[in-house]
Structure formats: C-alpha cells, structure tokens
Design an enzyme around this catalytic site. Sequence first.
Site, PDB file in Angstrom:
ATOM      1  N   THR A  56       0.858  -1.183   0.000  1.00  0.00           N
ATOM      2  CA  THR A  56       0.000   0.000   0.000  1.00  0.00           C
ATOM      3  C   THR A  56       0.895   1.233   0.000  1.00  0.00           C
ATOM      4  O   THR A  56       2.119   1.130  -0.010  1.00  0.00           O
ATOM      5  CB  THR A  56      -0.899   0.038   1.251  1.00  0.00           C
ATOM      6  OG1 THR A  56      -0.090   0.385   2.393  1.00  0.00           O
ATOM      7  CG2 THR A  56      -1.582  -1.299   1.497  1.00  0.00           C
ATOM      8  N   LYS A 100       6.783   3.250   0.972  1.00  0.00           N
ATOM      9  CA  LYS A 100       7.968   4.042   1.341  1.00  0.00           C
ATOM     10  C   LYS A 100       7.799   4.818   2.640  1.00  0.00           C
ATOM     11  O   LYS A 100       8.763   5.393   3.143  1.00  0.00           O
ATOM     12  CB  LYS A 100       8.287   5.054   0.236  1.00  0.00           C
ATOM     13  CG  LYS A 100       8.589   4.497  -1.120  1.00  0.00           C
ATOM     14  CD  LYS A 100       8.936   5.616  -2.084  1.00  0.00           C
ATOM     15  CE  LYS A 100       8.984   5.128  -3.514  1.00  0.00           C
ATOM     16  NZ  LYS A 100       7.636   4.809  -4.040  1.00  0.00           N
ATOM     17  N   ALA A 122      12.147   0.199  -7.792  1.00  0.00           N
ATOM     18  CA  ALA A 122      11.301  -0.979  -8.035  1.00  0.00           C
ATOM     19  C   ALA A 122      12.101  -2.259  -7.784  1.00  0.00           C
ATOM     20  O   ALA A 122      12.584  -2.469  -6.683  1.00  0.00           O
ATOM     21  CB  ALA A 122      10.698  -0.937  -9.432  1.00  0.00           C
ATOM     22  N   LEU A 126      14.996  -3.125  -9.051  1.00  0.00           N
ATOM     23  CA  LEU A 126      16.456  -3.009  -9.197  1.00  0.00           C
ATOM     24  C   LEU A 126      17.132  -3.260  -7.850  1.00  0.00           C
ATOM     25  O   LEU A 126      16.670  -2.768  -6.816  1.00  0.00           O
ATOM     26  CB  LEU A 126      16.830  -1.616  -9.701  1.00  0.00           C
ATOM     27  CG  LEU A 126      16.433  -1.273 -11.142  1.00  0.00           C
ATOM     28  CD1 LEU A 126      16.815   0.174 -11.448  1.00  0.00           C
ATOM     29  CD2 LEU A 126      17.120  -2.211 -12.122  1.00  0.00           C
ATOM     30  N   GLY A 153       0.612   2.794 -15.055  1.00  0.00           N
ATOM     31  CA  GLY A 153       0.969   2.307 -13.723  1.00  0.00           C
ATOM     32  C   GLY A 153       2.330   2.729 -13.225  1.00  0.00           C
ATOM     33  O   GLY A 153       2.867   2.112 -12.302  1.00  0.00           O
ATOM     34  N   GLU A 166       2.784   7.304  -8.658  1.00  0.00           N
ATOM     35  CA  GLU A 166       2.121   7.098  -7.376  1.00  0.00           C
ATOM     36  C   GLU A 166       0.621   7.348  -7.585  1.00  0.00           C
ATOM     37  O   GLU A 166       0.220   7.953  -8.592  1.00  0.00           O
ATOM     38  CB  GLU A 166       2.677   8.085  -6.334  1.00  0.00           C
ATOM     39  CG  GLU A 166       4.135   7.867  -5.963  1.00  0.00           C
ATOM     40  CD  GLU A 166       4.349   6.599  -5.167  1.00  0.00           C
ATOM     41  OE1 GLU A 166       3.485   6.250  -4.336  1.00  0.00           O
ATOM     42  OE2 GLU A 166       5.382   5.941  -5.385  1.00  0.00           O
ATOM     43  N   LYS A 217      13.458   8.840  -1.798  1.00  0.00           N
ATOM     44  CA  LYS A 217      14.355   7.765  -2.235  1.00  0.00           C
ATOM     45  C   LYS A 217      15.818   8.070  -1.948  1.00  0.00           C
ATOM     46  O   LYS A 217      16.552   7.202  -1.467  1.00  0.00           O
ATOM     47  CB  LYS A 217      14.139   7.494  -3.720  1.00  0.00           C
ATOM     48  CG  LYS A 217      12.782   6.881  -4.041  1.00  0.00           C
ATOM     49  CD  LYS A 217      12.542   6.750  -5.538  1.00  0.00           C
ATOM     50  CE  LYS A 217      11.200   6.110  -5.837  1.00  0.00           C
ATOM     51  NZ  LYS A 217      10.906   6.018  -7.278  1.00  0.00           N
ATOM     52  N   GLY A 249       6.639   0.532 -12.798  1.00  0.00           N
ATOM     53  CA  GLY A 249       5.732  -0.436 -13.402  1.00  0.00           C
ATOM     54  C   GLY A 249       5.289  -1.467 -12.388  1.00  0.00           C
ATOM     55  O   GLY A 249       6.090  -1.936 -11.570  1.00  0.00           O
TER      56      GLY A 249
END
Length: 814
Positions: free
Chosen positions: A555, A579, A611, A613, A664, A667, A682, A796
């Site tokens: 979520t 996050k 994502a 990575l 997609g 956010e 991030k 994605g």
Amino acid sequence: MQVLKFGGTSVASAENINKVVEIVSATIKKEPAVVVVSALGGVTDLLLGAATLAAAGDETYREKLTTVEQRHLDAVKQLLPVAGQSQLLSLVKKACNEIEDICNGIFLLRELTARSKDRIASYGEWLSSQIIAARFNTGGVAAQWIDARTLIRTNSNFTAAEVDYVVTNQQVHQYFNKAESALFILPGFIASDSNGITTTLGRGGSDFTAAIMASALDATVLEIWTDVSGMMTADPRLTSNARIIPQISYQEAMELSHFGAKVIYPPTIQPVMGKGIPVWIKNTFAPADEGTLIEAVTRKDGDIVRGISSINNIALISLEGSGMIGIPGFSKRLFEALSSEKINVILITQSSSEHSICVGIDTASATKAKQAVDAAFANEIALSKVEPLQIESDLSIVALVGENMKSHPGISGRMFSAMGRNGVNVRAIAQGSSEKNISAVIATRDVRKSINVLHEEFFETSYKQVNLYITGTGNVGARLLAQIQQQVAFMQVHQHLQVNIVGISNSRKMLLKEEGINMSDWKAQLEQGEVANLQQFVGEIISRNLRNSIFVDVTASDVVAGVYAQLLEKSVNVVACNKVAASSAYSNYKKLKDLARAYNCQFLFETNVGAALPIIATLNDLVSSGDTIHRMQAVLSGTLNFVFNNYDGTRKFADVVKQAQDEGYTEPDPRLDLSGTDVMRKIMILAREAGHKMEMEDISNNSFMPASCMTGTVADFYTSMVKEEAHFKQLLEKANAAGCKLKFVASFENGKAAVGLQHIDPKHDLYHLYGKDNIVLFYTDRYKEQPMVVKGAGAGAEVTASGVFADIIRASKK
C-alpha cells in the site's frame, strides 16, 4: 505368551470393540494372549466428574452416572446376542448401583478422598473388560476374565500407587501356571494393596498394567493398540507434517513419553526394558500399518533427532540470592522442601555462579512450592541472603530427543537458532550428560510455533513453510499474488520453500485462513471476507503466532506503515513496498531497523528505490563489506524519466503524465512524483542506508512544477498543467538548445542531498537512459573514478511486484 493392550478409543463403541475382537482372534491363532483393556472412551472422566460434583453438593452428578450406565447397557445390547445379555445386563446394573451408592455417600459427606476416587474410577475398566470378555465368549472365542486386582499388588498411595513387583510376579505366576485358556481378558489401570483395597496406577495406567503383565510372564511381545499408527516425530495436532517413527529405543521412548508424547504412558517402558521385551505401537483402526517398534537397539535411519515433544502447564520456580554462593546444602534443602510436599521436579538448571537454582514443576503445585520453600529458607530471607521464591507461569517445555545426538556437535546451536529466528524466547535450558534430550522452557503461546520450526529444521529437508500476510491488492498487489501463484510449484521444487498465503487484506475486506488461501479464486474469497480492520488483522497475525511469518505491505498508507513496530516486536518479518516507514522521521526509521535486529527478523524495502532493481541490496553489500559511500548520482523516478523521455513538444505535457499514470508508473497521486517529493524520499533512504542521519528538510529540491499545479485535486492538477503548457515547453526548448536532455536528478555528496531538474549532456552517464529506467552511480573508496552502476526499469506494477517477491524470498531464507 503375548500381551496386547487396547486403549479407550479402541473400545469407545461397539463398532470399535468388534475391531478389537477381529485383531485378537487373528493374533491368538499364533500364540496365547493376555488382553488388557481400558474403560470405554470417556467413561473415566464421567465417573471422576460425577464424584467431583457430588463432593461439591451438586446433584447433577446423577446425570453423569445415568450416562455411564446407559453407555454400558447399550454396549451389551449391541455386542451380545439377546440370549446372552441377561446376566451381563444384571452385572452392569449392579455395578452402577454400587457407583451411585458411593457417590451418594460422597454427596452427603461433601468429601472426596483419593481412596474413594480410586474406587469409583476402577469401575470403568472393570465393566469394559467384563463386556469385552463376554463378547469373545458369545462369539465363539473362549476368553477367561481375570480381575487385575487379584494379580497386581501395590502400596496404598491412592491415585498413583507404586507396584510391589515381587508379590505381583508371584501372584501372576501362580495364576498362569494353572491357567489353560488361549485368551485372558484383564481390566487395565486397577490393582489392590495388601488389604485388598482398590488402587489405581495413575491416568494412562492401562499401558502400565500391560507392561507389568508382559514382564511377569516373560512375554514375547507387548503390543499397545491405540488410534494412531505409532509414535510420531511430533504431535500431529501441532504439526501436520509429523511422521511415524518406525523404530525407537527404550530410552528414547521413555524420554518422549515423559515429555508429553501421549501414545504411551511414561512408566510403561521400565518393566519390559529390563527383559528386552519388544513393544509395538499399533493402530486399531489401521491394523495393517507397520507401527512403531520399541526395543533395546535400533537401526540408524539417518535422523539425528528421533522426535520432538512438549509438556504444558509448567511453572519455573527460582531460588536466588548472594548468600547461596559457595555455601553447600542449598540445593539439598530446596529439594527436601519440594519433596516434603510431594512436588515432582520436571527440570533443573543452575547458574555456574551458584547465585540461583531454577526448577520446573507442574503449575498446579506452584503455590504449594512457594509456601514450602519460603518456610524452609525463612531465616535467610529475613537476613536478605536469599530472595523469596519467584514463580513464572504460563510456560511449557519443548524437548528434542534422540540417541544419535550424542557426541554430535551443533544440535543445540541449530535448535536455539531456529527458535531464535522465529522470536521464541528461551527461559531455561537443560541437557543430561547422556545427550539424549535437550529441553527448553518457553512461553506456552510459542509451543506450536516451536514444534513446527524444530520439525522443519530436523525432519523436513524437502522444504521450509513460509506464511504470508499481504495487505494491498491494487495494481502491484494483484500482480504480486499472480506471480506467487505462478511460482508456487517452482519454489517448492527448486528453492525448497512452501509459500502459504494465510491472510489478504485491502481497504475494504480481509481474509484469513491458517491452512492457506486458494490462490485460484482469492478475489472472490476476499469479497466474501470480513470487513477490513487493520488492528484486527495485525492482532490475528500475532495471536496465530505462525512460524516464518512475513507481513507484506503493498500500500502507500501511513496507517499500515504504523503497525510495523508491533509486528517486528513479535519477530514477524516485514516486507514493505510502501515508502512511508523508511522515509519517515529518522528516529522511527532507526527504531524499525533496531527492532528487526533485536528480534532477529527482517525489515526489507528494496522496492522503495528503483522498483525491482537491486539498488538497496548493492548499497548494503558495499557498506557491509567495508566500503564507504562518498557520492551518489541517480535518476530515481521511473515516472519522471518516462515523462521527459516521451515529452517532445508534439503532445501536451499533461497528456504524457496521464499516459504514465495509466500505465501504472506513477504514485496514486502523480504530484508526489512530479513535485520531486518521491525522489527526495528515495535519496534520503539511500543516504540513511549508507549510514547518514537525514531528514526530508535536509534535502534541497529544485522543483520545476509551477505552484498553481500543486493545489486542489488530482483533476485540478491536470487542468493546471494544461494551462502551464508554455512553461513545460520552454524547459524542453532550453534543453534542446543546449544539446542536452532533461533529467530529474538526485545527488548525494559529503552528507548533503539535493534533487532537481538538470540538463544532461551526451557525455554524461545519465544521458542514455530511456523509457522508465532508473540509474544509480555509487562513488566509493573502491569505485572512485569509475562508479558502481545499477541501471534498469525503475517503475511499473509488474517489475515492482517482482521486487517485492524477491524481498519475500530473501526474508524466507534468512
């Protein structure tokens, strides 16, 4: 001669008794047999329950007696032909009248003595054995009924009488030297003292009766017939993967039975062990099953541990004090005080400092133990040399048993590591010098989890079960569930993981199934679930206390992120796509990381940056291996990279952003991406993982978005962007004029972080970044001139779900 014993479930009904008759009839064709039987299933509890009610002055005891009488009358009518019923029906009626007379006396006196308990309880086996003997005789199999009280002599310690083996053996030999039948039926559990007064051998004593008879008769074999096909590696009620133990030694069987294995009564082994009589545990309802063979020497089967068992209702009592150090006699006085109150000691452990002695006893004896010990050490307590006895309750003992553990290093380490990884706190440890048993005292609420964890560690080499609770079933969550469904078989075969999704929740509904949710129609099941309640969902995770539990947050909710601490404190692993927690106040971030370390679980959030990575994983590997991060340059928004790679002035900027949202990449509120807030989060997470204390306000943001676009609803946001199209086109034209591309870049250097739109020339590492790709450049002690580069798709739903999936697997394996 062979001895067979049939337990309460084996003789619980007429149908079951007929199965017993079939088994015995086939057996005596080979060799004469003594058959020992328990009371009809549940009858002993009814009899003792009636006596207890009578002593309390509760007249409903008569209802229980009526039930007892009817059970036996029905059994006679169902088992015997009409012509053979009369005598036995009269016998049952007479016995039940006697029971009622005794209970009436107890009711009038309001007193239930141990002697009266034995007398009342004895009727269960006495009646069942009479009925079963009659069933054999009326069915054409000659059977001789013997009252066990004429054979087995005990002392007068009612309810737990001790056997006088010399007299018992003499009486058994005298009787059987004259007997000529091929089949003898005995009631189990009951005996008599030297005055002929009825005694009992303790609950489960029918096994003991059979062992006493087998020893006295030098039987060729003792068979214990029950409702399971042998002793098992663990209690099947606690772990579904428990398996039958084909062979086990006398010593191992005694250890397992002492520590709660209900298949065999603990004292049973002793009489037969001295004579080397083999014991078979067999299943009345599956007589063809091999069962478990108990004997002196067993073949090696490759398992280091033979079985896992547990005892509940344990209390730890601790005698502590500086006055104990170096003073002999404290242990002696402690055990004398307990012995004087007939309190059985189950486990003992003492610190090498001699400052404390810890003893495990039955919880029911704890208060009596405290009174006795405090009285015995009253003088030392008054002088503050010793503390008053401390009691801890709601505890259990979990034990590993196996002769192969002897001189095999690492067993204790594996045991306690497996329990520790699942948040099981060990209160006390005991291991005998024989190394056949390692016992740990733990909270009762952790018994089921511990049994499963240990069974997985020592017996289930094929796979490890992981229990998932997933909250969030939107774009990413739905794809995650689809990926798990697709990979279930692959993971079990190739990664030895059995992924069991126990709970799914979204903002509207929640679904919990401990046996696992069928993934083929989880959406329909969820729609039929309960109304979603996050605290209830978390409460279920904690109360179920399943091994290898992982909470997965897919979520963007700060409320969901707020429950991580509760879960980590219970050693539940947390995998967060969300996050919010990792980018919250540094104090909260550090608290969560510290909780994960303290409670030996995982807090993973790889998908918070890039994502799927492996950005955070790479950073952690660099730091863990001793490298220092000096500088980072990164494009961390797949959304912004997609937008600026696709905005060429031929379409409105707002249209490109809408495309990114529809595909997609954004956010739920795209402003988090376009404002740079998401990129700030991030780079802050990366800085924190690199070892720097950083808050959001420490990061400078050179935003390119006009203020007019950042107010109102998401719909207002798109309307405002259309009005500001000239602004966005101007940004593009300036970059084109300079021969550069627009990239929203995050940077970190010397403890400072910044984000903002930059012109990137063709020589720069960030220039050739296409689609929704992310890139991070790590400049470190080892990578000074040529940075460590992590690059790939950074947005994605599908790739993000795969990153969450990777974290789940990572958490499963640690």
